[in-house]
Design an enzyme around this catalytic site. Structure first.
Site, short mmCIF file in Angstrom:
data_model
loop_
_atom_site.label_atom_id
_atom_site.label_comp_id
_atom_site.label_asym_id
_atom_site.label_seq_id
_atom_site.Cartn_x
_atom_site.Cartn_y
_atom_site.Cartn_z
N ILE A 127 0.85 -1.06 0.03
CA ILE A 127 0.01 -0.27 0.23
C ILE A 127 0.94 1.34 0.17
O ILE A 127 0.58 2.30 -0.78
CB ILE A 127 -0.85 -0.17 1.10
CG1 ILE A 127 -1.85 -1.19 1.22
CG2 ILE A 127 -1.58 1.39 1.26
CD1 ILE A 127 -2.65 -1.46 2.26
N ARG A 168 12.78 0.00 6.03
CA ARG A 168 14.01 -0.26 6.61
C ARG A 168 14.94 -0.85 5.25
O ARG A 168 16.13 -0.85 5.23
CB ARG A 168 13.82 -1.61 7.28
CG ARG A 168 13.24 -1.32 8.92
CD ARG A 168 12.86 -2.55 9.45
NE ARG A 168 11.92 -3.44 8.95
CZ ARG A 168 11.28 -4.46 9.07
NH1 ARG A 168 11.46 -5.16 10.29
NH2 ARG A 168 10.25 -5.15 8.09
N ASP A 223 14.31 1.98 11.04
CA ASP A 223 13.56 0.95 11.55
C ASP A 223 12.44 1.87 12.61
O ASP A 223 12.80 2.22 13.71
CB ASP A 223 14.25 0.13 12.39
CG ASP A 223 13.44 -1.14 13.25
OD1 ASP A 223 12.27 -1.06 13.13
OD2 ASP A 223 14.13 -2.22 13.42
N LEU A 224 11.27 1.67 12.43
CA LEU A 224 10.32 2.40 12.96
C LEU A 224 9.68 1.83 14.40
O LEU A 224 9.03 2.60 15.14
CB LEU A 224 9.18 2.91 12.26
CG LEU A 224 9.23 3.71 10.94
CD1 LEU A 224 8.26 3.62 9.96
CD2 LEU A 224 9.38 5.16 11.51
N ASN A 230 1.82 4.33 7.66
CA ASN A 230 1.47 3.09 6.87
C ASN A 230 2.11 1.87 7.17
O ASN A 230 1.54 0.67 7.14
CB ASN A 230 1.35 3.27 5.38
CG ASN A 230 1.33 2.07 4.57
OD1 ASN A 230 0.44 1.36 4.41
ND2 ASN A 230 2.48 1.39 4.18
N TYR A 248 -2.62 -7.42 17.00
CA TYR A 248 -2.70 -6.70 15.61
C TYR A 248 -3.73 -5.61 15.88
O TYR A 248 -3.54 -4.41 15.60
CB TYR A 248 -2.84 -7.56 14.50
CG TYR A 248 -2.97 -6.64 13.11
CD1 TYR A 248 -1.66 -5.97 12.64
CD2 TYR A 248 -4.16 -6.81 12.56
CE1 TYR A 248 -2.06 -5.29 11.58
CE2 TYR A 248 -4.33 -6.30 11.17
CZ TYR A 248 -3.41 -5.09 10.79
OH TYR A 248 -3.45 -4.61 9.43
N LYS A 256 -3.85 -1.51 16.27
CA LYS A 256 -4.32 -0.61 15.16
C LYS A 256 -5.74 0.31 16.03
O LYS A 256 -5.74 1.37 15.58
CB LYS A 256 -5.04 -1.37 14.08
CG LYS A 256 -4.00 -2.20 13.28
CD LYS A 256 -3.16 -0.84 12.54
CE LYS A 256 -2.39 -1.73 11.14
NZ LYS A 256 -1.56 -0.68 10.57
N1 LIG Z 1 -2.81 -5.98 3.22
C1 LIG Z 1 -3.95 -5.87 3.91
O1 LIG Z 1 -4.89 -6.64 3.66
C2 LIG Z 1 -4.09 -4.66 4.92
C3 LIG Z 1 -5.55 -4.63 5.50
C4 LIG Z 1 -5.45 -3.60 6.41
C5 LIG Z 1 -4.34 -2.87 6.55
N2 LIG Z 1 -3.31 -2.91 6.35
C6 LIG Z 1 -2.16 -2.22 6.74
O2 LIG Z 1 -1.72 -1.49 5.68
C7 LIG Z 1 -0.36 -1.25 5.81
C8 LIG Z 1 0.72 -1.84 4.98
O3 LIG Z 1 0.59 -3.00 4.64
P1 LIG Z 1 0.83 -3.81 3.46
O4 LIG Z 1 -0.27 -4.64 3.40
O5 LIG Z 1 1.05 -2.85 2.29
O6 LIG Z 1 2.01 -4.91 3.49
P2 LIG Z 1 3.59 -4.60 3.21
O7 LIG Z 1 3.51 -4.84 1.73
O8 LIG Z 1 4.14 -6.01 3.99
O9 LIG Z 1 4.25 -3.66 3.57
C9 LIG Z 1 4.60 -3.39 4.84
C10 LIG Z 1 5.48 -2.15 4.86
O10 LIG Z 1 5.87 -1.84 6.48
C11 LIG Z 1 7.29 -1.56 6.55
N3 LIG Z 1 7.79 -1.99 7.68
C12 LIG Z 1 7.56 -3.19 8.13
N4 LIG Z 1 8.05 -3.15 9.57
C13 LIG Z 1 8.79 -1.91 9.63
C14 LIG Z 1 9.72 -1.24 10.71
N5 LIG Z 1 9.95 -1.95 11.88
N6 LIG Z 1 10.34 0.10 10.42
C15 LIG Z 1 9.88 0.74 9.15
N7 LIG Z 1 9.10 0.13 8.19
C16 LIG Z 1 8.71 -1.12 8.50
C17 LIG Z 1 7.86 -2.87 5.25
O11 LIG Z 1 9.04 -2.05 4.73
P3 LIG Z 1 10.77 -2.74 5.14
O12 LIG Z 1 10.41 -4.27 5.27
O13 LIG Z 1 11.31 -2.17 3.93
O14 LIG Z 1 10.89 -1.98 6.46
C18 LIG Z 1 6.87 -2.48 3.99
O15 LIG Z 1 7.25 -1.31 3.41
C19 LIG Z 1 0.19 -1.96 7.27
O16 LIG Z 1 0.05 -1.00 8.42
C20 LIG Z 1 -1.02 -2.90 7.26
O17 LIG Z 1 -1.48 -3.23 8.81
C21 LIG Z 1 -3.06 -4.05 5.41
#
Ligand SMILES: NC(=O)c1ccc[n+]([C@@H]2O[C@H](COP(=O)([O-])OP(=O)(O)OC[C@H]3O[C@@H](n4cnc5c(N)ncnc54)[C@H](OP(=O)(O)O)[C@@H]3O)[C@@H](O)[C@H]2O)c1
Length: 280
Positions: free
Chosen positions: A37, A57, A82-83, A109, A176, A180
């Site tokens: 996202i 990261r 690293d957040l 995000n 989780y 949130k």
């Molecule tokens: N996919 C769904 O169905 C869904 C539904 C509702 C809400 N969400 C929310 O949407 C958001 C984005 O998720 P996504 O689905 O796009 O998943 P994703 O593709 O796995 O992306 C997660 C992102 O978070 C970053 N991240 C994780 N841990 C981190 C840390 N310690 N420090 C800095 N960056 C960090 C990762 O980057 P690095 O690994 O490079 O650090 C990655 O860019 C999340 O908050 C998730 O809870 C997702």
């Protein structure tokens, strides 16, 4: 009802007159911009003319996204951070403010999801700690760091990417969804305190989105889900329209059931919990 109508009218007016998006020239910081996202939010904001600050990261993945953003004709800067590391967040705030002066839109995000029942979590308190670290403490600390500059310029917008699960309260996601719900509530209170300083907060309660985050869960394979591109476009829209919340209709229906028929909702959710086993 009035606000969405005005937003639609403003969008139509922009389309008819060719006026630029309100995002044009604005500084947009997206956390978790290396994937999913966050990555597609960066592309959507770039197409609207924003200047992108990309945080995550993995430096190589961030650079890949930044290159694509530049290919769309927009400016992009990358920040590896690293957040879950408070000192690293403070250093990020100092660097971003030194280089850009302020952030107009902060998209909180970056996140992680853990799907595990409480029965399978007896020796896993760290699941609670690590979801709170990235989904709650990280965005709160980053927002608090960037907030004074937003207040002093009289405009700022914080987008918290949360989940319909804060409304549905789905079993197996206690760690989780509690993290949130925490950022959702914190953000709402921020909006109520900082309104007269021109600071807005949007909590986005996404349903399923096809990203690497949900890929390991077999049960989601055949379920309807937004694409990451659609999700990114939706984040761009809320940055233009500044609504307090944006959500999936199923989330609102589930929330209403929970309020109107709490015992029945608990029973239905328990049945669902029994039907879907823990991941092995
Ligand atoms: N996919 C769904 O169905 C869904 C539904 C509702 C809400 N969400 C929310 O949407 C958001 C984005 O998720 P996504 O689905 O796009 O998943 P994703 O593709 O796995 O992306 C997660 C992102 O978070 C970053 N991240 C994780 N841990 C981190 C840390 N310690 N420090 C800095 N960056 C960090 C990762 O980057 P690095 O690994 O490079 O650090 C990655 O860019 C999340 O908050 C998730 O809870 C997702």
């Amino acid at each position: 009802m009035i606000a969405p109508t005005l937003a639609t009218a403003a969008r139509l007016r922009r389309r008819l007159t060719g006026a630029p998006s309100p995002l044009a020239g604005r500084v947009v910081l997206v956390t978790g911009a290396s994937s999913g996202i966050g990555e597609h939010t960066a592309y959507a904001a770039a197409r609207a003319g924003a200047r992108l600050l990309l945080v995550a990261r993995r430096a190589d993945e961030l650079e890949r996204v930044a290159e694509a953003v530049r290919g769309l004709g927009a400016e992009a800067s990358t920040y590896t951070c690293d957040l879950t590391d408070g000192d690293a967040i403070d250093a990020l705030v100092v660097q971003v403010l030194a280089e850009h002066g302020h952030v107009d839109h902060l998209v909180n995000n970056a996140g992680r999801s853990i799907r595990r029942s409480l029965a399978a979590s007896a020796d896993r308190f760290h699941d609670v700690e690590r979801t709170m670290a990235i989904n709650y403490f990280g965005p709160v600390r980053l927002t608090m760091g960037l907030l004074p500059a937003m207040r002093s310029q009289g405009f700022g917008h914080v987008v918290n990417v949360v989940s319909w699960g804060v409304q549905l309260k789905a079993p197996k996601f206690s760690a989780y969804l509690a993290s949130k719900a925490a950022i959702d509530t914190w953000g709402r209170i921020l909006a109520r305190e900082a309104r007269s300083d021109g600071v807005h907060v949007t909590n986005m309660r996404f349903g399923l989105v096809k990203t690497p985050m949900i890929a390991p869960t077999k049960e989601y394979e055949n379920q309807r889900a937004m694409t990451a591109e659609q999700a990114g476009e939706q984040v761009r829209r809320v940055m233009e329209d500044l609504p307090p919340t944006w959500g999936h209709p199923v989330g609102y229906v589930g929330e209403a059931f929970g309020l109107l028929a709490p015992r029945i909702t608990d029973a239905v959710m328990h049945r669902l919990h029994q039907k879907i086993p823990d991941a092995r």
